[in-house]
Design a protein around this motif. Structure first.
Motif, short mmCIF file in Angstrom:
data_model
loop_
_atom_site.label_atom_id
_atom_site.label_comp_id
_atom_site.label_asym_id
_atom_site.label_seq_id
_atom_site.Cartn_x
_atom_site.Cartn_y
_atom_site.Cartn_z
N THR A 140 0.88 -1.17 0.00
CA THR A 140 0.00 0.00 0.00
C THR A 140 0.92 1.22 0.00
N LEU A 141 0.67 2.18 -0.88
CA LEU A 141 1.61 3.29 -1.05
C LEU A 141 1.93 3.98 0.26
N GLY A 142 0.93 4.15 1.10
CA GLY A 142 1.14 4.81 2.38
C GLY A 142 -0.16 4.89 3.13
N LEU A 185 -1.67 -1.22 -4.06
CA LEU A 185 -2.82 -0.34 -3.97
C LEU A 185 -2.45 0.94 -3.25
N HIS A 186 -3.41 1.86 -3.16
CA HIS A 186 -3.24 3.07 -2.35
C HIS A 186 -4.45 3.20 -1.46
N ALA A 187 -4.31 4.01 -0.39
CA ALA A 187 -5.39 4.09 0.60
C ALA A 187 -5.41 5.47 1.23
N GLU A 188 -6.61 6.03 1.33
CA GLU A 188 -6.79 7.36 1.90
C GLU A 188 -7.86 7.36 2.99
N TYR A 189 -7.83 8.40 3.80
CA TYR A 189 -8.93 8.52 4.77
C TYR A 189 -10.13 9.15 4.06
N ASP A 190 -11.27 9.20 4.74
CA ASP A 190 -12.53 9.40 4.04
C ASP A 190 -12.73 10.79 3.46
#
Length: 421
Positions: A140-142, A185-190
């Motif tokens: 996951t990118l970060g 993948l990448h992941a962000e908060y909402d």
């Protein structure tokens, strides 16, 4: 990719929290992983701290990378797969950014050519070091890197949507170069789904990378507005999973609930197990769910200062590795879950324009309409307004009914309401 739903946990070391990389103790890590594996979970998400691993733009510490590999191998011995977050980034209210991006060396994290070169080299190095490990899921990118790109961060690294798109493309390519064929993948908060001026957009979240990741936290206004045991709070994770599908081009793109937890005091400790059970049960009713990864494994030690109060007690296990009731709930779900959910045939229309995505946020008409449908017994999903009449798209997703928020919510006095189409 397996069709079985995965159950895991975000690994927070019981000794030293993520600062354990400074005094890495493999025996302590093994004991932590034993306590996770005893719950019957199948994977962990782990967090090398970026400035500890790459303290200089051209120095990626070999010893730190070796310790990460040792952690992944220890997980394999216990039957646990591992996803590795790269650019940490931001964790539990603290920012961890290398000195070569801050103050006297202040450079934009998303646009500066030298920073991009350093990030890509780092991600490629981590991926390559783990590429041959069978239990390595991918990078996951970060962790929630979108929080650096806009307010409310006190010192944001501003970027345009186009620049973020280019950043995602390059960083995911670096991961693939290091470890081809893995789940990157990448992941962000909402804020990606809810904040109008976020340059990380819902379309990017649902189209870049192998799966869509969502992070569900009811302290975003949901629990404050509606209470811990309300329909919106207990179904919030389900909502984000289904909201994300509106932007996906693949009608069956997998969605990973990569973070979700029971934050006190909005969810008091004595109610954490009930909240966990409700959240997990409702999320498992989402088709194309990749997995659920709870935040987090172990409590933060009270010997560490300055965390927000809620962070200390989010673990499924205590700081001395004893499982809480919420852990037993997740363990039971992992052990007993077998059903494949049916398609969701009712779709709520959401705006494709990211400049009005706050309509989907707590208090917005899309948000309120979704939970009105849930309260009425429906199992809604979502569809973009630009696809609401696309019969091929609707059929591919199993959608037979399309409704707009104004057809669901109570009609204000003196106006005329519509009917469901």
């Amino acid at each position: 990719m397996s069709s079985a739903v995965r159950f895991g946990v975000n690994y927070t070391p019981s000794e030293g929290w993520f600062h354990h990389w400074l005094d890495f103790d493999l025996d302590s890590v093994r004991a932590d992983l034993d306590s996770i594996a005893a719950l019957g979970l199948d994977h962990v998400r782990v967090f090398p701290l970026w400035p500890y691993f790459q303290p200089n733009r051209t120095l990626i510490r070999p010893r730190a990378v070796e310790q990460l590999v040792a952690l992944v191998d220890a997980a394999a011995e216990r039957g646990l797969d591992v996803n590795v977050d790269g650019l940490q980034g931001h964790l539990s209210s603290f920012d961890f950014l290398p000195a070569w991006t801050r103050t006297w060396h202040r450079r934009n994290l998303f646009t500066d050519p030298d920073v991009l070169d350093g990030q890509a080299a780092y991600l490629r190095t981590l991926a390559a070091a783990l590429a041959d490990r069978p239990n390595f899921l991918g990078i996951t990118l970060g962790n929630e890197v979108n929080q650096f790109a806009a307010g409310p961060h006190p010192d944001p690294d501003r970027a345009t949507e186009e620049q973020i798109d280019a950043w995602l493309t390059r960083m995911l390519a670096a991961c693939a170069q290091g470890a081809p064929g893995k789940l990157h993948l990448h992941a962000e908060y909402d804020a990606t789904w809810y904040q109008d001026d976020q340059p990380f957009t819902p379309a990017q979240a649902a189209r870049h990378g192998a799966v869509t990741a969502v992070h569900s936290w009811v302290f975003n206004g949901t629990a404050q507005r509606h209470g811990r045991a309300s329909v919106p709070s207990e179904h919030h994770a389900e909502y984000l999973v289904e909201l994300s599908k509106a932007w996906a081009n693949d009608p069956h793109r997998p969605v990973w609930l990569q973070e979700v937890g029971a934050p006190a005091p909005l969810v008091p400790p004595e109610h954490a197990a009930a909240f966990t059970e409700a959240t997990v049960t409702h999320t498992l009713d989402c088709p194309d769910l990749w997995g659920i990864t709870w935040w987090c494994s172990h409590d933060v030690s009270r010997g560490l200062a300055d965390f927000p109060e809620l962070e200390y007690g989010l673990g499924l296990l205590t700081n001395d590795r004893r499982p809480k009731d919420a852990a037993l709930v997740l363990a039971r779900a992992a052990r007993e879950h077998a059903a494949t959910p049916a398609a969701r045939t009712t779709a709520l229309v959401v705006p494709a324009d990211p400049s009005v995505r706050s309509r989907c946020a707590p208090g917005g008409p899309v948000f309120d309409a979704f939970f009105r449908l849930v309260a009425d017994g429906a199992r809604p999903t979502t569809v973009l307004d630009t696809r609401a009449d696309d019969q091929d798209h609707l059929a591919a997703r199993g959608i037979t009914e399309v409704v707009t928020p104004d057809q669901v919510l109570p009609v204000p006095p003196g106006t005329h309401g519509g009917t469901r189409s």
